[in-house]
Motif scaffolding. Structure first.
Motif, PDB file in Angstrom:
ATOM      1  N   VAL A 290      -1.344  -0.996  -4.512  1.00  0.00           N
ATOM      2  CA  VAL A 290      -2.409  -0.013  -4.579  1.00  0.00           C
ATOM      3  C   VAL A 290      -1.862   1.297  -4.049  1.00  0.00           C
ATOM      4  N   SER A 291      -2.067   2.353  -4.811  1.00  0.00           N
ATOM      5  CA  SER A 291      -1.586   3.679  -4.441  1.00  0.00           C
ATOM      6  C   SER A 291      -2.770   4.621  -4.285  1.00  0.00           C
ATOM      7  N   VAL A 292      -2.756   5.399  -3.217  1.00  0.00           N
ATOM      8  CA  VAL A 292      -3.806   6.390  -3.010  1.00  0.00           C
ATOM      9  C   VAL A 292      -3.164   7.766  -2.872  1.00  0.00           C
ATOM     10  N   PRO A 293      -3.629   8.721  -3.663  1.00  0.00           N
ATOM     11  CA  PRO A 293      -3.077  10.072  -3.548  1.00  0.00           C
ATOM     12  C   PRO A 293      -3.759  10.829  -2.418  1.00  0.00           C
ATOM     13  N   LEU A 294      -2.979  11.583  -1.687  1.00  0.00           N
ATOM     14  CA  LEU A 294      -3.532  12.455  -0.663  1.00  0.00           C
ATOM     15  C   LEU A 294      -3.733  13.829  -1.302  1.00  0.00           C
ATOM     16  N   VAL A 295      -4.928  14.330  -1.239  1.00  0.00           N
ATOM     17  CA  VAL A 295      -5.218  15.658  -1.827  1.00  0.00           C
ATOM     18  C   VAL A 295      -5.827  16.570  -0.805  1.00  0.00           C
TER      19      VAL A 295
ATOM     20  N   GLY B 160       0.839  -1.186   0.000  1.00  0.00           N
ATOM     21  CA  GLY B 160       0.000   0.000   0.000  1.00  0.00           C
ATOM     22  C   GLY B 160       0.875   1.237   0.000  1.00  0.00           C
ATOM     23  N   VAL B 161       0.566   2.169  -0.875  1.00  0.00           N
ATOM     24  CA  VAL B 161       1.364   3.379  -1.024  1.00  0.00           C
ATOM     25  C   VAL B 161       0.458   4.602  -0.920  1.00  0.00           C
ATOM     26  N   ALA B 162       0.864   5.566  -0.121  1.00  0.00           N
ATOM     27  CA  ALA B 162       0.191   6.857  -0.079  1.00  0.00           C
ATOM     28  C   ALA B 162       1.134   7.868  -0.706  1.00  0.00           C
ATOM     29  N   THR B 163       0.610   8.705  -1.580  1.00  0.00           N
ATOM     30  CA  THR B 163       1.441   9.703  -2.239  1.00  0.00           C
ATOM     31  C   THR B 163       0.922  11.102  -1.932  1.00  0.00           C
ATOM     32  N   TYR B 164       1.826  12.037  -1.974  1.00  0.00           N
ATOM     33  CA  TYR B 164       1.508  13.435  -1.680  1.00  0.00           C
ATOM     34  C   TYR B 164       2.196  14.308  -2.710  1.00  0.00           C
ATOM     35  N   GLU B 165       1.428  15.087  -3.416  1.00  0.00           N
ATOM     36  CA  GLU B 165       1.963  16.006  -4.418  1.00  0.00           C
ATOM     37  C   GLU B 165       1.827  17.429  -3.883  1.00  0.00           C
ATOM     38  N   PRO B 166       2.935  18.027  -3.454  1.00  0.00           N
ATOM     39  CA  PRO B 166       2.861  19.352  -2.829  1.00  0.00           C
ATOM     40  C   PRO B 166       2.124  20.403  -3.659  1.00  0.00           C
ATOM     41  N   SER B 167       2.262  20.329  -4.987  1.00  0.00           N
ATOM     42  CA  SER B 167       1.616  21.347  -5.824  1.00  0.00           C
ATOM     43  C   SER B 167       0.095  21.212  -5.837  1.00  0.00           C
ATOM     44  N   LEU B 168      -0.426  20.076  -5.399  1.00  0.00           N
ATOM     45  CA  LEU B 168      -1.878  19.855  -5.406  1.00  0.00           C
ATOM     46  C   LEU B 168      -2.526  20.061  -4.043  1.00  0.00           C
TER      47      LEU B 168
ATOM     48  N   SER C  59      -2.720  22.274  -0.276  1.00  0.00           N
ATOM     49  CA  SER C  59      -2.405  23.546   0.351  1.00  0.00           C
ATOM     50  C   SER C  59      -1.457  23.391   1.530  1.00  0.00           C
ATOM     51  N   GLU C  60      -1.491  22.249   2.181  1.00  0.00           N
ATOM     52  CA  GLU C  60      -0.578  21.976   3.287  1.00  0.00           C
ATOM     53  C   GLU C  60      -0.264  20.486   3.331  1.00  0.00           C
ATOM     54  N   PRO C  61       0.884  20.134   3.859  1.00  0.00           N
ATOM     55  CA  PRO C  61       1.257  18.712   3.901  1.00  0.00           C
ATOM     56  C   PRO C  61       0.355  17.930   4.858  1.00  0.00           C
ATOM     57  N   PRO C  62       0.135  16.656   4.551  1.00  0.00           N
ATOM     58  CA  PRO C  62      -0.685  15.827   5.443  1.00  0.00           C
ATOM     59  C   PRO C  62       0.052  15.548   6.743  1.00  0.00           C
TER      60      PRO C  62
END
Length: 78
Positions: free
Chosen positions: A73-78, A35-43, A45-48
């Motif tokens: 399985v990858s889930v993006p954090l938005v 399991g992978v969680a991803t974070y795209e800073p440009s998307l 407003s603040e880091p999780p």
């Protein structure tokens, strides 16, 4: 995301490996679900927060297991 690509490479390497038992009598087939969680800073407003990041990756892992195992399985954090 790069984390998902790396996780898939790890999964494939584990699946392709040959793992003998302690006595060398047989070779076990081992697979992995990741399991992978991803974070795209440009998307975002603040880091999780770290706990939320871990919870998202854990949720992705359970999705991978429920989806038939031996998968990423990858889930993006938005």
């Amino acid at each position: 995301p790069e984390a998902t690509v790396i996780a898939e490479k790890v999964r494939r390497a584990i699946e392709a490996g040959a793992f003998p038992d302690n006595a060398g009598a047989f070779t076990a087939r081992i697979t992995a679900s990741l399991g992978v969680a991803t974070y795209e800073p440009s998307l975002c407003s603040e880091p999780p927060d770290p706990a939320g990041f871990i919870a998202a990756a854990d949720n992705a892992l359970y999705q991978a297991k429920q989806g038939g195992r031996n998968r990423v399985v990858s889930v993006p954090l938005v």
